[in-house]
Scaffold this motif. Structure first.
Motif, PDB file in Angstrom:
ATOM      1  N   ALA A   5      26.271  28.963  48.262  1.00 33.87           N
ATOM      2  CA  ALA A   5      27.487  28.498  48.927  1.00 33.87           C
ATOM      3  C   ALA A   5      28.631  28.719  47.971  1.00 33.87           C
ATOM      4  O   ALA A   5      28.411  28.934  46.782  1.00 33.87           O
ATOM      5  CB  ALA A   5      27.370  27.026  49.290  1.00 33.87           C
ATOM      6  N   ASP A   6      29.838  28.722  48.531  1.00 32.08           N
ATOM      7  CA  ASP A   6      30.982  28.745  47.641  1.00 32.08           C
ATOM      8  C   ASP A   6      30.930  29.970  46.734  1.00 32.08           C
ATOM      9  O   ASP A   6      30.993  29.867  45.516  1.00 32.08           O
ATOM     10  CB  ASP A   6      30.940  27.459  46.791  1.00 32.08           C
ATOM     11  CG  ASP A   6      32.245  27.280  46.055  1.00 32.08           C
ATOM     12  OD1 ASP A   6      33.260  27.830  46.494  1.00 32.08           O
ATOM     13  OD2 ASP A   6      32.218  26.609  45.008  1.00 32.08           O
ATOM     14  N   ARG A   7      30.760  31.113  47.362  1.00 32.51           N
ATOM     15  CA  ARG A   7      30.511  32.320  46.572  1.00 32.51           C
ATOM     16  C   ARG A   7      31.763  32.814  45.872  1.00 32.51           C
ATOM     17  O   ARG A   7      32.823  32.904  46.481  1.00 32.51           O
ATOM     18  CB  ARG A   7      29.996  33.430  47.484  1.00 32.51           C
ATOM     19  CG  ARG A   7      28.734  33.017  48.186  1.00 32.51           C
ATOM     20  CD  ARG A   7      28.297  34.062  49.174  1.00 32.51           C
ATOM     21  NE  ARG A   7      27.044  33.647  49.783  1.00 32.51           N
ATOM     22  CZ  ARG A   7      26.464  34.278  50.786  1.00 32.51           C
ATOM     23  NH1 ARG A   7      27.045  35.347  51.301  1.00 32.51           N
ATOM     24  NH2 ARG A   7      25.331  33.847  51.283  1.00 32.51           N
ATOM     25  N   PRO A   8      31.605  33.173  44.595  1.00 33.04           N
ATOM     26  CA  PRO A   8      32.759  33.707  43.872  1.00 33.04           C
ATOM     27  C   PRO A   8      33.058  35.138  44.325  1.00 33.04           C
ATOM     28  O   PRO A   8      32.146  35.884  44.698  1.00 33.04           O
ATOM     29  CB  PRO A   8      32.300  33.701  42.415  1.00 33.04           C
ATOM     30  CG  PRO A   8      30.812  33.798  42.488  1.00 33.04           C
ATOM     31  CD  PRO A   8      30.405  33.096  43.756  1.00 33.04           C
ATOM     32  N   THR A   9      34.311  35.522  44.326  1.00 30.21           N
ATOM     33  CA  THR A   9      34.691  36.884  44.702  1.00 30.21           C
ATOM     34  C   THR A   9      35.777  37.397  43.771  1.00 30.21           C
ATOM     35  O   THR A   9      36.392  36.622  43.028  1.00 30.21           O
ATOM     36  CB  THR A   9      35.274  36.935  46.134  1.00 30.21           C
ATOM     37  OG1 THR A   9      36.454  36.122  46.157  1.00 30.21           O
ATOM     38  CG2 THR A   9      34.277  36.434  47.156  1.00 30.21           C
ATOM     39  N   ARG A  10      36.004  38.681  43.813  1.00 27.81           N
ATOM     40  CA  ARG A  10      37.229  39.213  43.210  1.00 27.81           C
ATOM     41  C   ARG A  10      37.837  40.190  44.195  1.00 27.81           C
ATOM     42  O   ARG A  10      37.127  40.857  44.952  1.00 27.81           O
ATOM     43  CB  ARG A  10      36.983  39.869  41.850  1.00 27.81           C
ATOM     44  CG  ARG A  10      36.321  41.217  41.899  1.00 27.81           C
ATOM     45  CD  ARG A  10      36.414  41.912  40.526  1.00 27.81           C
ATOM     46  NE  ARG A  10      35.702  43.191  40.543  1.00 27.81           N
ATOM     47  CZ  ARG A  10      35.626  44.011  39.493  1.00 27.81           C
ATOM     48  NH1 ARG A  10      36.212  43.678  38.341  1.00 27.81           N
ATOM     49  NH2 ARG A  10      34.978  45.155  39.578  1.00 27.81           N
ATOM     50  N   THR A  11      39.164  40.240  44.183  1.00 21.92           N
ATOM     51  CA  THR A  11      39.879  41.115  45.094  1.00 21.92           C
ATOM     52  C   THR A  11      40.569  42.206  44.296  1.00 21.92           C
ATOM     53  O   THR A  11      41.364  41.908  43.401  1.00 21.92           O
ATOM     54  CB  THR A  11      40.913  40.327  45.899  1.00 21.92           C
ATOM     55  OG1 THR A  11      40.233  39.350  46.673  1.00 21.92           O
ATOM     56  CG2 THR A  11      41.697  41.246  46.809  1.00 21.92           C
ATOM     57  N   LEU A  12      40.244  43.447  44.615  1.00 21.42           N
ATOM     58  CA  LEU A  12      40.862  44.563  43.906  1.00 21.42           C
ATOM     59  C   LEU A  12      42.062  45.075  44.691  1.00 21.42           C
ATOM     60  O   LEU A  12      42.042  45.103  45.925  1.00 21.42           O
ATOM     61  CB  LEU A  12      39.844  45.686  43.709  1.00 21.42           C
ATOM     62  CG  LEU A  12      38.666  45.297  42.819  1.00 21.42           C
ATOM     63  CD1 LEU A  12      37.688  46.462  42.677  1.00 21.42           C
ATOM     64  CD2 LEU A  12      39.166  44.868  41.443  1.00 21.42           C
ATOM     65  N   VAL A  13      43.080  45.433  43.965  1.00 21.74           N
ATOM     66  CA  VAL A  13      44.307  45.924  44.596  1.00 21.74           C
ATOM     67  C   VAL A  13      44.814  47.173  43.882  1.00 21.74           C
ATOM     68  O   VAL A  13      44.443  47.442  42.748  1.00 21.74           O
ATOM     69  CB  VAL A  13      45.444  44.869  44.543  1.00 21.74           C
ATOM     70  CG1 VAL A  13      45.042  43.612  45.305  1.00 21.74           C
ATOM     71  CG2 VAL A  13      45.795  44.538  43.102  1.00 21.74           C
ATOM     72  N   LEU A  14      45.631  47.904  44.602  1.00 22.17           N
ATOM     73  CA  LEU A  14      46.454  48.919  43.961  1.00 22.17           C
ATOM     74  C   LEU A  14      47.798  48.277  43.666  1.00 22.17           C
ATOM     75  O   LEU A  14      48.328  47.531  44.494  1.00 22.17           O
ATOM     76  CB  LEU A  14      46.676  50.111  44.888  1.00 22.17           C
ATOM     77  CG  LEU A  14      45.533  51.087  45.065  1.00 22.17           C
ATOM     78  CD1 LEU A  14      45.973  52.220  45.991  1.00 22.17           C
ATOM     79  CD2 LEU A  14      45.102  51.661  43.722  1.00 22.17           C
ATOM     80  N   ALA A  15      48.343  48.572  42.504  1.00 22.49           N
ATOM     81  CA  ALA A  15      49.641  47.981  42.156  1.00 22.49           C
ATOM     82  C   ALA A  15      50.555  49.044  41.574  1.00 22.49           C
ATOM     83  O   ALA A  15      50.098  49.985  40.929  1.00 22.49           O
ATOM     84  CB  ALA A  15      49.434  46.861  41.147  1.00 22.49           C
ATOM     85  N   TRP A  16      51.842  48.910  41.854  1.00 20.71           N
ATOM     86  CA  TRP A  16      52.824  49.806  41.249  1.00 20.71           C
ATOM     87  C   TRP A  16      54.123  49.051  41.026  1.00 20.71           C
ATOM     88  O   TRP A  16      54.328  47.974  41.601  1.00 20.71           O
ATOM     89  CB  TRP A  16      53.040  51.043  42.107  1.00 20.71           C
ATOM     90  CG  TRP A  16      53.474  50.744  43.513  1.00 20.71           C
ATOM     91  CD1 TRP A  16      54.737  50.630  43.971  1.00 20.71           C
ATOM     92  CD2 TRP A  16      52.605  50.500  44.634  1.00 20.71           C
ATOM     93  NE1 TRP A  16      54.726  50.335  45.309  1.00 20.71           N
ATOM     94  CE2 TRP A  16      53.442  50.252  45.749  1.00 20.71           C
ATOM     95  CE3 TRP A  16      51.214  50.468  44.791  1.00 20.71           C
ATOM     96  CZ2 TRP A  16      52.921  49.971  47.002  1.00 20.71           C
ATOM     97  CZ3 TRP A  16      50.713  50.198  46.049  1.00 20.71           C
ATOM     98  CH2 TRP A  16      51.557  49.952  47.146  1.00 20.71           C
TER      99      TRP A  16
END
Lengths: 293, 293
Positions: free
Chosen positions: A260-271
DNA sequence: TCGAATCAATAGGTATGTCCTATGGAGCTT
DNA sequence: AAGCTCCATAGGACATACCTATTGATTCGA
């Protein structure tokens, strides 16, 4: 007969070797082999003699090679001229990626991109998040591949995908088959931590601490690959992103979700906010949005 | 940028019209449109101005057109030279097909073949089975598309596929929804017969007679399309091959299998025994074996 | 002479992309 | 205004280029 087949063929002749030619063309060796074979079949005769250690042109091959060079240079030339005419230049793209994402995203993206824009110049820079951000601000990089949250800087971003952080344990470990696994279980095991120099390390630590779980860190490493080797050989367990799990070839680790309560990471492109983007940069962003995952 | 895209582009410029260009390239108009659009996107600018009734080159288009001509003529040239070198000539292929198979098989096969060997010359001859066989024996045709059984002649054959003969009835006809349909049912209905000039007509008749079923022939026609129209307008029912059913665009016929002992026809490629076959002929045969169905 | 290493080919599966048919919508023509 | 002609779009089918994993053949080194 297709242009890419001619490119492959020329590469083989130049390199005198299928494997190196494939690298140069950004495809796998079997793909290139296949296309050469197909070309030979279509033309009804072998183009190359395979002499074990090296490769030699047949008469037909020599004939084709000259024409292929001419065709390819014409094609490349006209692409350059057209780029010129539209006032965009031939295109240069400088991409930065944080170290814990680069090896899992860049190969595919660069390969796709290299095929679409064979004449664009691609510059890669792998580094820690902060260095990437600095270079984005200085204009050295066009785009960066980073993880949320980002520090407050004038950056524009577009989301690529969100992935789970999976529990990595040695194959056969009791946690691999346990029905429910929680942070309490994790706290009881020796833990291999990604160095918190990396934002991934920071995220993992933060996630644990928010849940009042202080992992027993027995070892910290600055490379995911090393972490996988360590986990695989039984030193401890760890939390690693899905994309790293997919790419794991050690065959010694098992990966599973927390219950439960799973950790995540969100990847983005940034400029950098407001930075002018050439066509190749815009296209790279569009392509990455669609095909990063 | 791909060679076929350049071919499409050149065709559009030459014909000043997408639709005609598509015909010339043996593809559908939307496919060609798509590829032109894709090419323009890749090059970052329009190549053609669409002016309703006709089409005009942009500056970029003009630039590309010249180079494309050069590239294509080089490519075509080298293919010819290589064919020369292997002593096969550029290739000529004369195919015969019986009338009741031709419209359902030839378009696809010829299209595939035309793409693979753009410089081969294809000659088509549609006729009754016997005439095809005669021409095969005289060497006027390289291969024929015929149905089994074949009269005793020195022919070699390779099987393409076996298809069922389906009962064709007007939409909504009671036989369309009846659970079991047998030859007894067929015998009770008015029947539209393919003229027994055609081997298909002979086969249908033979099939009926073998089962002691004498169909009430109200009408005979020498074209499948006509039969479909007749059936569709309620004149009677008929037995037609699957491939014709698939191609039926009248939307007025329903097709169904007989309940047992289903009639079939087997289509084959045939050529004169021992006749030398050039590469294009061999390739056509191989291709047809794989893709006829 | 044998084992390791190098290299191309094959096998199997996925996904990208090209093609098709059907349909929409814009601009001419009648 | 209705009908044509023509290009673009939509959706789905099929072909094919791609990948990884593996095999088989040859060369190199011990």
């Amino acid at each position: 007969m297709e242009l890419h087949q001619l490119r492959y063929f020329v590469a083989v002749v130049d390199e005198e070797n299928f494997t190196r030619a494939a690298e140069r063309c950004l495809v796998s060796q079997p793909s290139l082999s296949q296309q050469i074979i197909k070309l030979e079949k279509e033309l009804g005769q072998p183009l190359l003699e395979r002499l074990g250690r090296r490769v030699q042109l047949t008469d037909a091959g020599r004939l084709l090679y000259d024409k292929a060079l001419r065709v390819l240079s014409t094609v490349d030339g006209v692409q350059d001229e057209l780029a010129e005419l539209s006032g965009e230049g031939r295109g240069r793209l400088a991409v930065g990626a944080m170290l814990t994402a680069a090896p899992y995203l860049l190969p595919k993206l660069v390969r796709r991109f290299g095929r679409r824009f064979p004449h664009a110049e691609i510059i890669l820079h792998e580094d820690l998040t902060e260095q990437i951000v600095d270079r984005l601000m200085q204009g050295e990089l066009d785009v960066g591949i980073l993880a949320l949250p980002l520090e407050q800087r004038p950056l524009e971003t577009t989301e690529l995908f969100t992935e789970e952080l999976l529990l990595a344990v040695p194959k056969g470990h009791r946690l691999a088959s346990k029905k429910r696994v929680t942070m309490a279980d994790v706290a009881r095991e020796p833990f291999v931590l990604i160095d918190p120099l990396h934002c991934l390390g920071q995220q993992v630590l933060a996630f644990c601490l928010e849940r009042d779980c202080r992992p027993r860190v027995v070892c910290r490493s600055s490379q995911i690959l090393t972490v996988q080797q360590l986990v695989g050989s039984g030193v401890g367990i760890s939390l690693l992103p899905e994309c790293a799990a997919r790419a794991d070839r050690t065959r010694k680790c098992a990966y599973r979700s927390l219950s439960a309560d799973r950790p995540t990471r969100t990847l983005v492109l940034a400029w950098r906010e407001g930075r002018h983007q050439s066509r190749v940069v815009r296209e790279f962003i569009r392509d990455a949005e669609q095909h990063a995952k």
